[in-house]
Scaffold this active site. Sequence first.
Site, mmCIF file in Angstrom:
data_model
loop_
_atom_site.group_PDB
_atom_site.id
_atom_site.type_symbol
_atom_site.label_atom_id
_atom_site.label_comp_id
_atom_site.label_asym_id
_atom_site.label_seq_id
_atom_site.Cartn_x
_atom_site.Cartn_y
_atom_site.Cartn_z
ATOM 1 N N GLU A 1 -6.914 4.615 7.845
ATOM 2 C CA GLU A 1 -6.676 6.027 7.519
ATOM 3 C C GLU A 1 -7.892 6.627 6.815
ATOM 4 O OE1 GLU A 1 -2.927 5.331 5.610
ATOM 5 O OE2 GLU A 1 -2.055 4.831 7.554
ATOM 6 N N HIS B 1 -9.503 1.103 4.866
ATOM 7 C CA HIS B 1 -8.251 1.290 5.602
ATOM 8 C C HIS B 1 -8.505 2.230 6.782
ATOM 9 C CE1 HIS B 1 -4.157 2.403 6.596
ATOM 10 N NE2 HIS B 1 -3.759 1.341 5.913
ATOM 11 N N GLU C 1 -5.211 -4.875 10.586
ATOM 12 C CA GLU C 1 -4.195 -3.847 10.802
ATOM 13 C C GLU C 1 -4.516 -3.088 12.078
ATOM 14 O OE1 GLU C 1 -2.181 -2.740 6.785
ATOM 15 O OE2 GLU C 1 -3.836 -1.375 7.163
ATOM 16 N N ASN D 1 0.871 -1.173 0.000
ATOM 17 C CA ASN D 1 0.000 0.000 0.000
ATOM 18 C C ASN D 1 0.906 1.221 0.000
ATOM 19 O OD1 ASN D 1 -1.780 2.053 0.484
ATOM 20 N ND2 ASN D 1 -2.446 1.315 2.503
ATOM 21 N N GLY E 1 2.751 2.272 10.850
ATOM 22 C CA GLY E 1 3.746 3.336 10.727
ATOM 23 C C GLY E 1 4.486 3.666 12.010
ATOM 24 N N SER F 1 3.561 -2.166 10.392
ATOM 25 C CA SER F 1 5.008 -2.244 10.662
ATOM 26 C C SER F 1 5.621 -3.587 10.279
ATOM 27 C CB SER F 1 5.305 -1.903 12.131
ATOM 28 O OG SER F 1 4.916 -0.558 12.404
ATOM 29 N N LYS G 1 0.134 4.246 -0.285
ATOM 30 C CA LYS G 1 -0.503 5.415 0.330
ATOM 31 C C LYS G 1 -0.287 6.646 -0.549
ATOM 32 C CE LYS G 1 -0.259 3.134 4.770
ATOM 33 N NZ LYS G 1 -0.127 3.220 6.227
HETATM 34 P P1 13P Z 1 3.135 0.362 7.720
HETATM 35 O O1 13P Z 1 3.662 -0.901 7.085
HETATM 36 O O2 13P Z 1 3.869 1.602 7.238
HETATM 37 O O3 13P Z 1 3.035 0.251 9.197
HETATM 38 O O4 13P Z 1 1.643 0.574 7.171
HETATM 39 C C1 13P Z 1 0.743 -0.505 7.252
HETATM 40 C C2 13P Z 1 -0.468 -0.161 6.481
HETATM 41 O O5 13P Z 1 -1.229 0.700 6.858
HETATM 42 C C3 13P Z 1 -0.702 -0.872 5.225
HETATM 43 O O6 13P Z 1 -1.971 -0.650 4.742
#
Ligand code: 13P
Length: 252
Positions: free
Chosen positions: A101, A99, A169, A12, A175, A212, A14
Site C-alpha cells: 500500500e 508494504h 504479501e 497491521n 483484503g 487474507s 493500517k
Molecule cells: P489482510 O489480512 O486484510 O488481507 O491484509 C494483509 C496485509 O496487508 C497485512 O499487512
Amino acid sequence: MTPGVRPLIAGNWKMHGTLRDAAALAEAVRAGAPAVVERADLLLCPPFVHLHVVAASMAWKPVALGAQDCAAQEKGAHTGDVSAPMLADAGCGYVILGHSERRADHGETDALVRAKAAAAIAAGLVPVICVGESEAQRDAGQAEDVVAAQVAGSLPEGFAAAKGVVAYEPVWAIGTGRTPTEADIAAMHARLRREVSAGQGDATTRLLYGGSVKPGNAAAILALPNVDGALVGGASLVAADFLAIAAAVAAG
Ligand code: 13P
C-alpha cells in the site's frame, strides 16, 4: 515453519480506528496473549498516533509494538515524516516497511525501502520488509522473479544481524479474501528462503505470509515449510481473531 525459528504473528492495523478503539483492542490482545505467547511472538502495529496507548497497554511486554513506516532520514526538515529513532523512543521494537500500500500510494521503491530499513536498523528497530507480486505479474508467471528482485533491492546490509523479517504479501490477496494455494505459498517461500539466504538474510530469517489470513486458514498456512508466521491486516482488528490465528501455530 522453519525448525528452531520462533514464529511471529504480526497485526497491521493500517489506518483504522480511534484512540479509544486502539486502547480497547490492545487491551483485549494483552489479556489473551498469555495463552499464545508460549508458541509465538506477537506484534501489534497501530497507526503512529495510537502508538502511545498501545505502548501503555503493553507495559509488561507480552506483545511487541511496531509502526507501519518510518523515514529514511534520522532527523531534520521532513514535514509529516516520523523517524526511526522517534519510533524507538516511543516504545517500538519493529517497523513494517515497503508494504504494497505504501509502494502504491506513495511510490516507494526498493531503494527507498532499503534506505528506510537501514535507518530502522541503525535505531535498533527490527524491519519487517514486505514484498509481493501483483495479480498481473502472477498471471504472467513472473511472481517469483518479482519477489526475488524486491528482496535483492530492499534488504540492507546488517539485515540478518538485526533479525530482520520478510513478509510475502501477494498484492491481490490483501483484503480480498483470496489466498494463493498452499502449494503456491510453499513454492514462493522456498524461493524466498533461497533469495534471502543468498542476500542480506540467513537461514533463520523469519519469513511471514500475509494476505487474507483468517482463523479458518491460519493453521494450514502456518504449517507450511518456511512460513514462520503471519502478517495480518483485517483479522488483526478483532482481538479474538488475531489471537485465534496465533493459537493456530502448531505446538512444537
Ligand atoms: P489482510 O489480512 O486484510 O488481507 O491484509 C494483509 C496485509 O496487508 C497485512 O499487512
